[in-house]
Enzyme design. Structure first.
Site, PDB file in Angstrom:
ATOM      1  N   GLU A   6     -42.121  96.275  31.355  1.00 55.80           N
ATOM      2  CA  GLU A   6     -40.874  96.858  31.226  1.00 55.80           C
ATOM      3  C   GLU A   6     -41.390  98.188  30.392  1.00 55.80           C
ATOM      4  OE1 GLU A   6     -38.784  93.786  29.059  1.00 55.80           O
ATOM      5  OE2 GLU A   6     -38.524  92.934  30.841  1.00 55.80           O
ATOM      6  N   LYS A  38     -49.841  89.866  20.954  1.00 54.86           N
ATOM      7  CA  LYS A  38     -50.374  90.849  20.324  1.00 54.86           C
ATOM      8  C   LYS A  38     -49.103  91.867  20.216  1.00 54.86           C
ATOM      9  CE  LYS A  38     -51.814  94.655  20.197  1.00 54.86           C
ATOM     10  NZ  LYS A  38     -51.124  95.846  19.457  1.00 54.86           N
ATOM     11  N   GLU A  97     -39.466 111.138  27.895  1.00 63.21           N
ATOM     12  CA  GLU A  97     -39.001 110.159  27.036  1.00 63.21           C
ATOM     13  C   GLU A  97     -39.248 110.734  25.386  1.00 63.21           C
ATOM     14  OE1 GLU A  97     -40.636 106.455  26.393  1.00 63.21           O
ATOM     15  OE2 GLU A  97     -38.469 105.529  26.533  1.00 63.21           O
ATOM     16  N   CYS A 148     -35.109 101.191  24.621  1.00 62.52           N
ATOM     17  CA  CYS A 148     -35.553 101.753  25.800  1.00 62.52           C
ATOM     18  C   CYS A 148     -34.314 101.901  26.684  1.00 62.52           C
ATOM     19  CB  CYS A 148     -36.482 100.475  26.540  1.00 62.52           C
ATOM     20  SG  CYS A 148     -35.713  98.889  26.362  1.00 62.52           S
TER      21      CYS A 148
HETATM   22  P1  NAD Z   1     -46.846 101.490  23.203  1.00 62.46           P
HETATM   23  O1  NAD Z   1     -47.109 101.352  24.700  1.00 62.46           O
HETATM   24  O2  NAD Z   1     -47.599 102.687  22.513  1.00 62.46           O
HETATM   25  O3  NAD Z   1     -47.162 100.004  22.530  1.00 62.46           O
HETATM   26  C1  NAD Z   1     -46.870  98.880  22.903  1.00 62.46           C
HETATM   27  C2  NAD Z   1     -47.953  97.805  22.767  1.00 62.46           C
HETATM   28  O4  NAD Z   1     -49.005  98.125  23.698  1.00 62.46           O
HETATM   29  C3  NAD Z   1     -48.488  97.815  21.284  1.00 62.46           C
HETATM   30  O5  NAD Z   1     -48.749  96.397  21.131  1.00 62.46           O
HETATM   31  C4  NAD Z   1     -49.677  98.635  21.316  1.00 62.46           C
HETATM   32  O6  NAD Z   1     -50.841  98.053  20.420  1.00 62.46           O
HETATM   33  C5  NAD Z   1     -50.170  98.065  22.771  1.00 62.46           C
HETATM   34  N1  NAD Z   1     -51.289  98.935  23.493  1.00 62.46           N
HETATM   35  C6  NAD Z   1     -51.396 100.388  23.467  1.00 62.46           C
HETATM   36  N2  NAD Z   1     -52.213 100.860  24.288  1.00 62.46           N
HETATM   37  C7  NAD Z   1     -52.607  99.799  24.712  1.00 62.46           C
HETATM   38  C8  NAD Z   1     -53.993  99.454  25.667  1.00 62.46           C
HETATM   39  N3  NAD Z   1     -54.571 100.664  26.393  1.00 62.46           N
HETATM   40  N4  NAD Z   1     -54.052  98.216  25.992  1.00 62.46           N
HETATM   41  C9  NAD Z   1     -53.515  97.393  25.617  1.00 62.46           C
HETATM   42  N5  NAD Z   1     -52.382  97.380  24.616  1.00 62.46           N
HETATM   43  C10 NAD Z   1     -52.109  98.593  24.397  1.00 62.46           C
HETATM   44  O7  NAD Z   1     -45.322 101.430  23.025  1.00 62.46           O
HETATM   45  P2  NAD Z   1     -44.325 101.653  21.760  1.00 62.46           P
HETATM   46  O8  NAD Z   1     -44.543 103.000  21.205  1.00 62.46           O
HETATM   47  O9  NAD Z   1     -44.942 100.472  20.936  1.00 62.46           O
HETATM   48  O10 NAD Z   1     -43.126 101.336  22.216  1.00 62.46           O
HETATM   49  C11 NAD Z   1     -42.146 102.374  22.687  1.00 62.46           C
HETATM   50  C12 NAD Z   1     -42.201 102.354  24.371  1.00 62.46           C
HETATM   51  O11 NAD Z   1     -41.695 101.230  24.966  1.00 62.46           O
HETATM   52  C13 NAD Z   1     -41.123 103.602  24.569  1.00 62.46           C
HETATM   53  O12 NAD Z   1     -41.635 104.082  26.145  1.00 62.46           O
HETATM   54  C14 NAD Z   1     -39.972 102.427  25.164  1.00 62.46           C
HETATM   55  O13 NAD Z   1     -39.277 103.264  26.157  1.00 62.46           O
HETATM   56  C15 NAD Z   1     -40.974 101.283  25.632  1.00 62.46           C
HETATM   57  N6  NAD Z   1     -40.034 100.303  25.912  1.00 62.46           N
HETATM   58  C16 NAD Z   1     -39.603  99.660  27.096  1.00 62.46           C
HETATM   59  C17 NAD Z   1     -38.628  98.633  26.941  1.00 62.46           C
HETATM   60  C18 NAD Z   1     -38.002  98.050  28.287  1.00 62.46           C
HETATM   61  O14 NAD Z   1     -37.428  96.941  28.439  1.00 62.46           O
HETATM   62  N7  NAD Z   1     -38.269  98.769  29.226  1.00 62.46           N
HETATM   63  C19 NAD Z   1     -38.211  97.847  25.809  1.00 62.46           C
HETATM   64  C20 NAD Z   1     -38.557  98.527  24.485  1.00 62.46           C
HETATM   65  C21 NAD Z   1     -39.511  99.529  24.606  1.00 62.46           C
END
Ligand code: NAD
Length: 485
Positions: A253, A177, A389, A287
């Site tokens: 992550e 997804k 963040e 991230c």
């Molecule tokens: P997000 O959590 O908003 O979304 C990530 C994914 O989760 C998307 O596909 C979204 O549709 C899905 N999602 C959202 N709510 C959900 C739920 N309740 N159930 C299931 N799926 C759900 O994150 P984002 O805004 O896409 O990405 C940015 C974030 O990701 C930042 O916090 C960043 O630090 C983090 N990040 C972490 C790493 C790492 O390796 N630690 C790497 C990249 C990004």
């Protein structure tokens, strides 16, 4: 004509059965990039069933056969690199130079490295003396089954394949997804999988949002054996709850609030260069990006003014312009969040050294998601911009006087993903690195990634480690067989 993006299930591109489509808008100018089919519960059920059926055939192949196919997938990405770059840049607005040097080649590398690695990992065995003779114990690694992969928008192909590569190399099938903001490259990968000879159903893609949509349907699905997720910490908490009832495994992550520590004995040029990259690359949407910078007091003023100089020389522009060094944020929603922090920083009394508002890149891009690269000083740990963040092109810089104080400041956070230390005294580099509570510490560099190494976060930055053999811990089950000889 605007393109339409479908789900990819059982090796076929299929429309969403509920007939719902959502718009993907360009972060560059707000124009319509694509209309995307949102997967319903029935579509997710279909994808999980297809994965279950495909997994048996995939797991029955010899590891060397799977490795050969995964190499073809990597070659397929390389062969279609231009198409992948264009699709990634249309969705994210990032510069072509970044996508073509980082996102897309790393997408291919994620298949090659895990294909080769899995074929060569031994398991343990023990001979156990008993009263009636020896017993031989040996461990068997078996694929977990169907893995749900939920990925973010900041490095779409790179972060998704970082999970799909090892999952498939270990003999699992996946249902991915991707973020609703970046549906294109994951979908394009379906074509590459088919051309490489991946059996139908091993790689599936469902589109949609989180709560009440494909993300939640996938994470709650009892036919999914484990969920691997990259994204925000609070989303991780929601997914963990969704997996709790069936006790399904998770690998997370999550977010960060990463520090950099700059000692007066650093190579200042290198420290400025590395910190500028770590704050502003990908418009700060990494991230591992640095958002807190601690600088030893004797070089504080010089460091601040030189970093600000670097921020001012960033060239904001459209992805296809080779001179562009920074693109827009991903969406209007994210732009409001980042601008909210820019406003809050001022309300909390921070000094704006540079930036602080919407970036003007010309009339044609007025509806894009542009923000200025921003630096603050005059902050302490009571300020929310030092604790939360932001995920934008910004950092706050604070002076420190002693090594112990710098370590304490770096560790004073709910997160624990990454840290950079800048010093020419390597003993100090090792000593400080060992005391920082995070998953990944760089000394005199940033974002240098050997894919064989463990990757993951401490505290609220994640659960588990992936990378190299560590990925096997999540994507396989280890079983013990005990034979009385
Ligand atoms: P997000 O959590 O908003 O979304 C990530 C994914 O989760 C998307 O596909 C979204 O549709 C899905 N999602 C959202 N709510 C959900 C739920 N309740 N159930 C299931 N799926 C759900 O994150 P984002 O805004 O896409 O990405 C940015 C974030 O990701 C930042 O916090 C960043 O630090 C983090 N990040 C972490 C790493 C790492 O390796 N630690 C790497 C990249 C990004």
């Amino acid at each position: 004509m605007v393109k339409t993006i479908k789900n990819f299930i059982g090796g076929e591109y299929v429309a969403g059965t509920a007939g719902r489509l959502f718009d993907k808008l360009s972060p560059v100018d707000g124009s319509l990039v694509a209309r995307v089919h949102e997967a319903s519960q029935a579509d997710v059920d279909h994808a999980v069933a297809a994965a279950r059926a495909g997994q048996a055939e995939w797991a029955a192949l010899m590891p060397a056969q799977r490795a050969q196919i995964l190499h073809k997938v990597a070659d397929g990405i390389d062969a279609q690199a231009e198409e992948f770059v264009a699709a990634e840049c249309a969705d994210t607005g990032k510069p072509y130079t970044l996508a073509s040097h980082l996102d897309i080649p790393r997408g291919a590398a994620n298949f090659r490295i895990f294909a080769d690695l899995v074929a060569n990992v031994p398991t343990e065995s023990f001979v156990m003396p008993t009263a009636t003779g020896d017993a031989l114990n040996y461990a068997l690694r078996v694929p977990k089954g169907v893995i749900g992969v939920i990925s973010p928008w900041n490095l779409p192909l790179l972060l998704m394949t970082w999970k799909v590569g090892p999952a498939m190399a270990c003999g699992n099938a996946v249902v991915v997804k991707p973020s609703e903001e970046t549906p294109a490259t994951t979908t394009l990968l379906g074509e590459v999988m088919n051309a490489a000879g991946v059996p139908k159903g091993v790689f599936n893609v469902v589109h949609g949002f989180g709560p009440g949509s494909a993300g939640e349907f996938l994470s709650r699905h009892s036919g999914v054996d484990a969920i691997t997720f990259t994204g925000e910490t609070r989303t991780g908490a929601a997914i963990m709850k969704a997996c709790a009832d069936d006790i399904r495994d998770v690998s997370f992550e999550l977010g960060g609030k990463n520090p950099a520590i700059v000692f007066a004995d650093c190579d200042l040029e290198k420290a400025i260069d590395g910190t500028a990259r770590s704050v502003f690359s990908n418009c700060g949407q990494v991230c591992l990006a640095t958002e807190r910078v601690y600088v030893e007091r004797s070089i504080f003023e010089e460091f601040v003014s030189r970093l600000a100089e670097r921020a001012r020389t960033l060239r904001l522009g459209i992805p296809s312009d080779p001179a562009t060094t920074m693109g827009p944020l991903i969406s209007k929603e994210h732009q409001s969040k980042v601008l909210g922090y820019y406003k809050l920083a001022v309300e909390e009394g921070a000094t704006v050294v540079c930036g602080g508002g919407v970036a003007d890149v010309g009339e044609a891009y007025r509806d894009g998601c542009w923000v200025e690269p921003t630096i603050w000083t005059g902050v302490d740990h009571s300020h929310r911009i030092m604790r939360e963040e932001v995920f934008g092109p910004c950092c706050a810089i604070m002076p420190f006087d002693t090594e112990g104080e710098a370590i304490a400041l770096a560790n004073d956070t709910d997160y624990g993903l990454a840290c950079s230390i800048w010093t020419e005294n390597l003993s100090r580099g090792h000593r400080v690195a060992a005391q920082i509570n995070c998953g990944l510490t760089w000394v005199n560099c940033w974002f240098l990634r050997d894919l064989r190494t463990p990757f993951g976060g401490s505290k609220q930055s994640g659960i588990g480690r992936e990378g190299g053999v560590h990925s096997l811990e999540f994507y396989t089950e280890l079983r013990n067989v005990c034979v009385l000889l």
